[in-house]
Design a protein around this motif. Structure first.
Motif, mmCIF file in Angstrom:
data_model
loop_
_atom_site.group_PDB
_atom_site.id
_atom_site.type_symbol
_atom_site.label_atom_id
_atom_site.label_comp_id
_atom_site.label_asym_id
_atom_site.label_seq_id
_atom_site.Cartn_x
_atom_site.Cartn_y
_atom_site.Cartn_z
ATOM 1 N N MET A 77 -139.461 -24.173 29.720
ATOM 2 C CA MET A 77 -140.485 -25.085 30.006
ATOM 3 C C MET A 77 -139.722 -26.112 30.653
ATOM 4 S SD MET A 77 -142.696 -25.209 26.443
ATOM 5 C CE MET A 77 -144.261 -26.257 26.994
ATOM 6 N N THR A 78 -140.049 -26.774 31.503
ATOM 7 C CA THR A 78 -139.448 -28.253 32.165
ATOM 8 C C THR A 78 -139.666 -29.196 31.047
ATOM 9 O OG1 THR A 78 -141.554 -29.093 33.283
ATOM 10 C CG2 THR A 78 -140.319 -27.238 34.250
ATOM 11 N N PRO A 79 -138.833 -29.991 31.386
ATOM 12 C CA PRO A 79 -138.769 -31.381 30.325
ATOM 13 C C PRO A 79 -140.347 -32.100 30.467
ATOM 14 C CG PRO A 79 -136.606 -31.496 31.461
ATOM 15 C CD PRO A 79 -137.371 -30.469 32.090
ATOM 16 N N ALA A 80 -140.898 -32.112 31.536
ATOM 17 C CA ALA A 80 -142.305 -32.600 31.862
ATOM 18 C C ALA A 80 -143.415 -31.539 30.811
ATOM 19 C CB ALA A 80 -142.484 -32.745 33.041
ATOM 20 N N ARG A 110 -149.420 -29.048 14.014
ATOM 21 C CA ARG A 110 -149.985 -29.155 15.304
ATOM 22 C C ARG A 110 -149.507 -28.007 16.368
ATOM 23 N NH1 ARG A 110 -153.639 -33.254 16.041
ATOM 24 N NH2 ARG A 110 -153.073 -34.839 14.268
ATOM 25 N N LEU A 111 -148.519 -27.390 16.187
ATOM 26 C CA LEU A 111 -148.192 -26.173 16.786
ATOM 27 C C LEU A 111 -147.724 -25.245 15.609
ATOM 28 C CD1 LEU A 111 -146.130 -27.590 19.918
ATOM 29 C CD2 LEU A 111 -148.495 -26.619 19.788
ATOM 30 N N LEU A 119 -143.881 -21.551 18.615
ATOM 31 C CA LEU A 119 -142.726 -21.997 18.623
ATOM 32 C C LEU A 119 -141.517 -20.948 18.991
ATOM 33 C CD1 LEU A 119 -140.290 -24.293 18.752
ATOM 34 C CD2 LEU A 119 -139.977 -23.882 16.219
ATOM 35 N N GLU A 120 -141.709 -19.577 18.315
ATOM 36 C CA GLU A 120 -140.835 -18.714 18.461
ATOM 37 C C GLU A 120 -141.163 -18.001 19.825
ATOM 38 O OE1 GLU A 120 -138.334 -17.455 17.221
ATOM 39 O OE2 GLU A 120 -138.400 -19.221 15.688
ATOM 40 N N GLN A 121 -142.553 -18.106 20.542
ATOM 41 C CA GLN A 121 -142.951 -17.364 21.473
ATOM 42 C C GLN A 121 -142.699 -18.163 23.116
ATOM 43 O OE1 GLN A 121 -146.791 -15.932 21.042
ATOM 44 N NE2 GLN A 121 -145.922 -14.215 19.842
ATOM 45 N N ALA A 122 -142.548 -19.426 22.681
ATOM 46 C CA ALA A 122 -142.487 -20.640 23.647
ATOM 47 C C ALA A 122 -141.073 -20.343 24.438
ATOM 48 C CB ALA A 122 -142.444 -22.117 22.976
#
Length: 149
Positions: A1-4, A59-60, A65-68
């Motif tokens: 993921m990008t910072p944005a 919230r998540l 998290l593991e798949q992000a």
């Protein structure tokens, strides 16, 4: 993921949530991310700062998290700073200290949480309880006022 994308995900996840003072929760996330940046944190740490409360606040999910598409280091930092139910503060601090990069994120989180302006709007018992809680965690983490890890 990008910072944005990380920032947008965190803001969306916490949408509608407020802090103890009734302020939009995203203000806290932004302050912690800026605190990490100001302390010399890298992209992994800044991403973790945006996400630092997402799992703890439900919230998540852990599965998300593991798949992000995040670095392993970012995920590890988020997991390290995620307090677990009924977890002793000593165990929480030990996990943070054992995870590279996590201490800086927690330091920025504590700094914003303990900001006198934020605490000033709370009732005296809450303000005192939180100030003591944050001071104890700083001690467990070996953080001395004015020093950056």
């Amino acid at each position: 993921m990008t910072p944005a994308e990380v920032e947008a995900t965190a803001r969306a996840a916490h949408s509608g949530q407020t802090d103890k003072a009734g302020r939009p929760y995203e203000e806290h996330l932004r302050a912690v991310a800026e605190g990490v940046r100001a302390r010399g944190g890298d992209e992994d740490q800044i991403a973790a700062a945006w996400l630092h409360d997402a799992v703890e606040d439900d919230r998540l999910s852990l599965k998300w998290l593991e798949q992000a598409p995040l670095t392993r280091r970012t995920k590890d930092i988020v997991l390290a700073v995620t307090k677990r139910p009924a977890e002793p503060p000593e165990a929480y601090a030990a996990r943070i200290l054992a995870t590279p990069g996590a201490l800086l994120v927690k330091e920025a989180d504590l700094a914003h949480n303990a900001d006198p302006e934020r605490l000033a709007v709370l009732d005296e018992p809450t303000r005192t309880r939180l100030a003591e809680k944050y001071a104890r965690m700083r001690t467990l983490l070996g953080l001395v006022a004015g020093e950056t890890p």
